[in-house]
Design a protein around this motif. Structure first.
Motif, PDB file in Angstrom:
ATOM      1  N   ASP A  92       0.953  -1.296   0.037  1.00  0.00           N
ATOM      2  CA  ASP A  92       0.059   0.086  -0.157  1.00  0.00           C
ATOM      3  C   ASP A  92       0.817   1.544   0.120  1.00  0.00           C
ATOM      4  O   ASP A  92       0.455   2.431  -0.204  1.00  0.00           O
ATOM      5  CB  ASP A  92      -0.811   0.048   1.272  1.00  0.00           C
ATOM      6  N   ALA A  93       1.844   1.177   0.405  1.00  0.00           N
ATOM      7  CA  ALA A  93       3.054   2.341   0.327  1.00  0.00           C
ATOM      8  C   ALA A  93       4.510   1.458  -0.078  1.00  0.00           C
ATOM      9  O   ALA A  93       4.794   0.857   0.232  1.00  0.00           O
ATOM     10  CB  ALA A  93       2.925   3.081   1.323  1.00  0.00           C
ATOM     11  N   THR A  94       5.304   2.509  -0.727  1.00  0.00           N
ATOM     12  CA  THR A  94       6.726   2.176  -1.051  1.00  0.00           C
ATOM     13  C   THR A  94       7.656   3.058  -0.495  1.00  0.00           C
ATOM     14  O   THR A  94       7.565   4.069  -0.940  1.00  0.00           O
ATOM     15  CB  THR A  94       6.719   1.817  -2.740  1.00  0.00           C
ATOM     16  N   VAL A  95       8.759   2.623  -0.076  1.00  0.00           N
ATOM     17  CA  VAL A  95       9.896   3.444   0.132  1.00  0.00           C
ATOM     18  C   VAL A  95      11.114   2.967  -0.595  1.00  0.00           C
ATOM     19  O   VAL A  95      11.552   1.748  -0.396  1.00  0.00           O
ATOM     20  CB  VAL A  95      10.237   3.529   1.687  1.00  0.00           C
ATOM     21  N   LEU A  96      11.610   3.670  -1.380  1.00  0.00           N
ATOM     22  CA  LEU A  96      12.883   3.185  -2.324  1.00  0.00           C
ATOM     23  C   LEU A  96      14.214   4.036  -2.063  1.00  0.00           C
ATOM     24  O   LEU A  96      14.127   5.250  -2.090  1.00  0.00           O
ATOM     25  CB  LEU A  96      12.652   3.541  -3.892  1.00  0.00           C
ATOM     26  N   CYS A  97      15.127   3.441  -1.688  1.00  0.00           N
ATOM     27  CA  CYS A  97      16.490   3.899  -1.265  1.00  0.00           C
ATOM     28  C   CYS A  97      17.506   3.690  -2.211  1.00  0.00           C
ATOM     29  O   CYS A  97      17.817   2.562  -2.289  1.00  0.00           O
ATOM     30  CB  CYS A  97      16.875   3.636  -0.089  1.00  0.00           C
ATOM     31  N   TYR A  98      18.004   4.523  -3.015  1.00  0.00           N
ATOM     32  CA  TYR A  98      18.875   4.679  -4.096  1.00  0.00           C
ATOM     33  C   TYR A  98      18.508   3.436  -4.878  1.00  0.00           C
ATOM     34  O   TYR A  98      19.564   2.555  -5.132  1.00  0.00           O
ATOM     35  CB  TYR A  98      20.322   4.637  -3.591  1.00  0.00           C
ATOM     36  N   PRO A  99      17.485   3.210  -5.353  1.00  0.00           N
ATOM     37  CA  PRO A  99      17.096   1.952  -5.842  1.00  0.00           C
ATOM     38  C   PRO A  99      17.511   1.620  -7.565  1.00  0.00           C
ATOM     39  O   PRO A  99      17.752   2.595  -8.268  1.00  0.00           O
ATOM     40  CB  PRO A  99      15.509   2.037  -6.004  1.00  0.00           C
ATOM     41  N   VAL A 100      17.594   0.484  -7.799  1.00  0.00           N
ATOM     42  CA  VAL A 100      17.979   0.209  -9.150  1.00  0.00           C
ATOM     43  C   VAL A 100      16.244   0.046  -9.598  1.00  0.00           C
ATOM     44  O   VAL A 100      15.445  -0.447  -9.091  1.00  0.00           O
ATOM     45  CB  VAL A 100      18.424  -1.349  -9.400  1.00  0.00           C
ATOM     46  N   VAL A 101      16.001   0.736 -10.929  1.00  0.00           N
ATOM     47  CA  VAL A 101      14.711   0.592 -11.208  1.00  0.00           C
ATOM     48  C   VAL A 101      14.601   0.300 -12.707  1.00  0.00           C
ATOM     49  O   VAL A 101      13.991  -0.653 -13.083  1.00  0.00           O
ATOM     50  CB  VAL A 101      14.266   2.442 -11.116  1.00  0.00           C
ATOM     51  N   SER A 102      15.436   0.878 -13.776  1.00  0.00           N
ATOM     52  CA  SER A 102      15.487   0.434 -15.053  1.00  0.00           C
ATOM     53  C   SER A 102      16.512  -0.465 -15.443  1.00  0.00           C
ATOM     54  O   SER A 102      17.486  -0.408 -14.859  1.00  0.00           O
ATOM     55  CB  SER A 102      15.611   1.752 -15.762  1.00  0.00           C
ATOM     56  N   LEU A 103      16.124  -1.330 -16.039  1.00  0.00           N
ATOM     57  CA  LEU A 103      17.158  -2.502 -16.670  1.00  0.00           C
ATOM     58  C   LEU A 103      17.451  -2.017 -18.069  1.00  0.00           C
ATOM     59  O   LEU A 103      18.027  -2.755 -18.961  1.00  0.00           O
ATOM     60  CB  LEU A 103      16.709  -3.954 -16.426  1.00  0.00           C
ATOM     61  N   VAL A 104      16.917  -0.883 -18.698  1.00  0.00           N
ATOM     62  CA  VAL A 104      17.193  -0.603 -19.835  1.00  0.00           C
ATOM     63  C   VAL A 104      17.999   0.579 -20.017  1.00  0.00           C
ATOM     64  O   VAL A 104      18.885   0.719 -20.564  1.00  0.00           O
ATOM     65  CB  VAL A 104      15.839  -0.140 -20.564  1.00  0.00           C
ATOM     66  N   ALA A 105      17.529   1.676 -19.400  1.00  0.00           N
ATOM     67  CA  ALA A 105      18.280   3.096 -19.252  1.00  0.00           C
ATOM     68  C   ALA A 105      19.416   2.984 -18.090  1.00  0.00           C
ATOM     69  O   ALA A 105      18.859   2.931 -16.965  1.00  0.00           O
ATOM     70  CB  ALA A 105      17.195   4.309 -19.137  1.00  0.00           C
TER      71      ALA A 105
END
Length: 213
Positions: A92-105
């Motif tokens: 229901d909520a997300t906390v992202l810390c210096y995340p890997v997000v894209s596997l393309v860019a």
């Protein structure tokens, strides 16, 4: 790999905010592995959310307020979990810390190879890029990164926040001018350590903490 300083100390910080916290030791690729790890981590995370919602912890959990927090590659797992179609497994909520997000860019090659195996094609990479999976059902997020992170580019955090904004989902993004990758609670960096206070305020604004907590 997983990092101890991004696990129990963070759970204890969340507990100090009046929140229940569970640490998930999810599957990681063994050293030297060349085959794909996905979907094992995602399956484990989804099962954990369902377990928490079902009362498996024995704690007094509000099934409608189950969040996920992840650092670096764990941030990719948290973001990917936040974009699954199964509402029972989606937080229901997300906390992202210096995340890997894209596997393309500007991809983090180690994450790509670990999750998809060496030589993964463009379609497979795109399908597992969290920013491309966001929909209006994706939960709100608090995201932070440092601008000079030399392991995972800050563009990853920006992409995820932009993807949420594009579909009308609230996102709070903090970019600190400098700081190494893997800071965790950043107890050795006074400026970046403010992310924890900012996140606590965000959780309060979200209604997950009392205003005077």
């Amino acid at each position: 790999m997983t990092a101890d300083h991004e696990a129990e100390p963070v759970a204890r910080w969340l507990a100090g905010l009046g929140l229940h916290a569970v640490v998930l030791p999810y599957p990681v690729a063994p050293e030297g592995a060349t085959g794909p790890l996905h979907p094992a981590p995602l399956d484990a995370a989804a099962a954990a959310v369902r377990w928490v919602r079902a009362g498996g912890t024995g704690l007094d959990v509000d099934a409608g307020r189950v969040g996920v927090l992840g650092f670096s590659a764990g941030g990719h797992l948290a973001a990917t979990l936040s974009t699954v179609e199964d509402a029972g497994a989606r937080p229901d909520a997300t906390v992202l810390c210096y995340p890997v997000v894209s596997l393309v860019a500007e991809p983090h090659v180690g994450s790509v190879d670990a999750l998809l195996g060496t030589g993964a094609d463009a379609d497979a990479r795109a399908a597992l890029s969290a920013d491309r999976r966001v929909t209006a059902a994706t939960p709100p997020a608090f995201v932070w990164h440092t601008a000079d992170d030399d392991a995972v580019p800050v563009s990853h955090a920006v992409r995820y926040a932009q993807a949420l904004w594009a579909v009308g989902v609230p996102a709070e993004l903090h970019v600190y001018p400098t700081g190494r990758h893997g800071l965790g609670l950043a107890t050795d960096d006074v400026h970046v350590a403010r992310w924890a206070d900012a996140c606590a305020a965000w959780l309060t604004q979200l209604g997950w903490r009392a205003p005077d907590a």
